[in-house]
Design an enzyme around this catalytic site. Structure first.
Site, mmCIF file in Angstrom:
data_model
loop_
_atom_site.group_PDB
_atom_site.id
_atom_site.type_symbol
_atom_site.label_atom_id
_atom_site.label_comp_id
_atom_site.label_asym_id
_atom_site.label_seq_id
_atom_site.Cartn_x
_atom_site.Cartn_y
_atom_site.Cartn_z
ATOM 1 N N HIS A 114 36.969 41.629 37.809
ATOM 2 C CA HIS A 114 37.775 42.386 36.842
ATOM 3 C C HIS A 114 38.018 43.824 37.293
ATOM 4 O O HIS A 114 38.298 44.677 36.465
ATOM 5 C CB HIS A 114 37.087 42.416 35.467
ATOM 6 C CG HIS A 114 36.977 41.088 34.794
ATOM 7 N ND1 HIS A 114 36.038 40.156 35.155
ATOM 8 C CD2 HIS A 114 37.685 40.534 33.782
ATOM 9 C CE1 HIS A 114 36.168 39.078 34.381
ATOM 10 N NE2 HIS A 114 37.161 39.277 33.545
ATOM 11 N N GLU A 130 47.766 30.749 32.988
ATOM 12 C CA GLU A 130 48.591 31.628 33.828
ATOM 13 C C GLU A 130 49.548 30.847 34.717
ATOM 14 O O GLU A 130 50.687 31.268 34.941
ATOM 15 C CB GLU A 130 47.707 32.544 34.676
ATOM 16 C CG GLU A 130 46.982 33.623 33.884
ATOM 17 C CD GLU A 130 45.660 33.166 33.295
ATOM 18 O OE1 GLU A 130 45.352 31.951 33.369
ATOM 19 O OE2 GLU A 130 44.924 34.019 32.756
#
Lengths: 343, 328
Positions: free
Chosen positions: A138, A69
């Site tokens: 998450h 990322e």
């Protein structure tokens, strides 16, 4: 849904499909637009929002990235500064911890640090929200984390009509935009979906402008403010309140940066009561900012203390009863109203 | 690949401009900071990272670049900015925090942006690398000419961004060159205490790209290595990692007492200062007479003096301009 353009059909889309359609339409007319992220190619995005793109535009413009990322979001900053218009996916917003420098030190600051001579037209789409037992790496929303940091626009749609128009506006914007989509609204069968997010969506391209909240239900006794999933909880709470003879107005913020403080204030001026629904953490976040923006302007419009129905200040637990206990829901909103109804 | 006479003189001249610029900044930086050193005082407040000694890295690489090529640099950016052709007046004004600066005083010395020559830098270690990869991707995708060069220090090779950027550049075969300026110190920590391999060029093998180590801070050897890498990138041959042995003649930042340096190290480094070495070499090769050298030096000083005067004479921004330019 205010600001609706002429709906010429009754085609209903999920948010996932609406996002993919907006991206595809912009890619057809602007060759600078490209997409990159993890699993956004052949898979079409873990949450379906890039489905069909690689088939139409090929692997050069729809790029599956390594799990890097920092690398690919930083690369998107460099590409955007060099004239491209990347649409990049951070699969879960919770993953921002491995790439925040690219986001808040580069993407969000390069325009300011260049005195405006460098533009970073980049869309960073990222999934938010829980409710399906995925635990605290998450499931977060983190709206406040991003909206707090200057230099990037932050938006989150509650329905597919807004999702398409806001994605189109995001891609055309000259600034970085964090496009946060709530997993529970996405229309992925396997995640469990709020049906109210799947709505009629015009086939033609259109923009939903940033900085304009929507009054999605009019009322006179209390203003309930939320965004994304919070709007659906607010609407359900408004139905419950209506059965008790209470008229609730529901405001969908749609964008946090820029924030439409006027619409919120004008609604509270009318109703005299304010409840903010926020799936992000309770403290130092969106709910406090909304309440402050009303109080700072004119505290006398409030007949009662404002209330917030937000996620408690704990990491999101896995176990179903614990997570559901922590999440905002319509009953909590009704209870919040009951606590200020007498004022 | 060896530089021709014109290139050799270009390199030397830009080394001189860079050194005079840093020496001038150094003097001005101390104004208002004596007897008690306070970083917030004087005409140039804040941190100041000087590049004295590292000039060969900048000129050896940038001699191969044109204005359309992209360079990202580090918190120690002046020598690279000068070699890349950044507007020196506006860069100086930016360092002074003036309205006429490249970003109107919002960025300062660690945040220099000059899109006219595609130069930018970041104050965060290794974080200029991924943007260089992205700019290279942009050129490749849009079939526009240009290579990107990311400068970094040897300490940055231990950042995740280093490894992510190398892998991404290699897997997408992008026209980008990574240039490590190995001055052997990460602030106060020596390279050997921080890095598991003596030379970072070997790390290129992990990403399937060529890796080169250039010794002795030699401008011509740097020119050679960079020339080959940049030519390969331009021809579609993908990325290269270059590490250059260079010397930080100053402290990490102004005010650094450098107590961590071994005894004698600074003297040894000054004895091989790349500026006089380059001068002697050019004179020996017949590129330069003593008279030419004096003229070049005078020209370089004049260029720096003009920029500094522009910066000094420029106005500060109105304070409320702080609230502008957050968005385009």
């Amino acid at each position: 849904m205010n600001d609706k353009v002429s709906v010429t059909n009754e085609r209903r889309l999920t948010i996932a499909r609406a996002m993919a359609e907006a991206i595809a339409q912009e890619m057809r007319v602007d060759e600078r637009v490209f997409v990159m992220g993890e699993d956004i190619g052949t898979l079409g995005g873990v949450f379906g929002n890039t489905r069909g793109l690689v088939e139409e535009f090929g692997k050069l413009r729809v790029r599956d990235t390594p799990i890097s990322e920092t690398g690919f979001i930083g690369a998107a900053v460099g590409a955007a500064s060099d004239g491209m218009r990347p649409v990049v996916e951070l699969m879960f917003v919770d993953f921002f911890g491995v790439c925040m420098d690219a986001i808040y030190n580069l993407m969000a600051k390069n325009t300011y640090f260049s005195g405006g001579s460098v533009k970073v037209p980049l869309v960073l789409m990222t999934s938010t929200g829980g409710g399906y037992s995925d635990a605290g790496q998450h499931s977060q929303c983190l709206y406040g984390t991003f909206a707090h940091l200057p230099g990037m626009k932050v938006v989150s749609p509650s329905n597919a009509y807004d999702a398409k128009g806001m994605m189109t506006a995001a891609i055309r914007d000259e600034n970085p935009v964090i496009f946060m989509y709530h997993k529970g609204l996405q229309g992925m069968g396997w995640l469990g979906t709020e049906p109210g997010a799947t709505v009629n969506v015009p086939e033609e391209s259109y923009e939903v402008p940033f900085g304009k909240a929507a009054v999605v239900r009019e009322g006179t006794d209390v203003t309930i403010v939320g965004l994304a999933m919070g709007v659906h909880n607010a609407l359900k709470a408004a139905d419950l309140l209506a059965k008790k003879g209470v008229s609730a107005e529901v405001v969908d913020l749609r964008t946090l940066v820029p924030l439409d403080r006027d619409t919120v204030f004008n609604s509270v001026k009318k109703t005299g009561r304010l409840i903010v629904v926020d799936e992000d953490y309770h403290s130092f976040g969106v709910s406090g900012e909304i309440i402050a923006s009303v109080c700072e302007r004119d505290v006398s419009v409030l007949k009662a203390a404002p209330r917030r129905v937000a996620y408690p200040d704990v990491p999101i637990p896995f176990s179903r009863p614990m997570e559901q206990f922590c999440l905002p829901n319509p009953d909590k909103i009704v209870a919040a109203f009951d606590s200020i109804a007498g004022a | 690949m060896q530089p021709n006479r014109e290139q050799r003189l270009w390199m030397y001249e830009h080394m001189l401009v860079s050194r005079y610029f840093e020496e001038t900044i150094e003097k001005i930086y101390l104004e208002g900071k004596t007897p008690a050193f306070n970083m917030a005082n004087g005409p140039i407040p804040g941190e100041m990272h000087l590049s004295n000694g590292q000039e060969p890295c900048a000129v050896g690489v940038c001699a191969h670049l044109n204005a359309g090529d992209i360079v990202t640099s580090t918190h120690r950016p002046h020598h690279v900015a000068i070699a890349k052709g950044v507007d020196l007046d506006r860069m100086a004004a930016e360092i002074f925090g003036k309205k006429t600066g490249l970003s109107g005083g919002r960025g300062g010395h660690m945040h220099i942006f000059d899109p006219a020559v595609n130069f930018s830098c970041s104050g965060i270690i290794a974080q200029g690398m991924a943007p260089a990869v992205g700019a290279a991707l942009s050129r490749k995708m849009s079939n526009r000419e240009g290579v990107a060069v990311a400068f970094l220090g040897e300490g940055a090779a231990n950042q995740g961004a280093f490894h992510e950027s190398l892998n991404l550049a290699a897997v997408w075969e992008l026209p980008v060159v990574f240039v490590i300026e190995d001055n052997s110190w990460g602030i106060s920590v020596p390279k050997a205490d921080a890095t598991a391999v003596p030379r970072n060029d070997v790390r290129a093998a992990a990403y399937g790209m060529p890796g080169v180590y250039v010794t002795d801070n030699d401008p011509f050897a740097i020119f050679d290595a960079a020339g080959e890498a940049i030519a390969r990138a331009r021809a579609g041959g993908g990325p290269t990692l270059i590490e250059i042995e260079t010397w930080r003649l100053a402290g990490h930042f102004m005010g650094d007492a450098e107590g961590y340096r071994p005894k004698g190290e600074k003297d040894a480094l000054f004895a091989k200062d790349p500026i006089p070495r380059m001068r002697e070499r050019l004179i020996a090769a017949g590129d330069l007479t003593a008279g030419d050298d004096a003229a070049l030096a005078a020209k370089a000083r004049a260029r720096v003096d003009t920029a500094i005067a522009f910066a000094r004479e420029s106005d500060y921004p109105a304070a409320e301009e702080a609230l502008e330019r957050v968005f385009a």
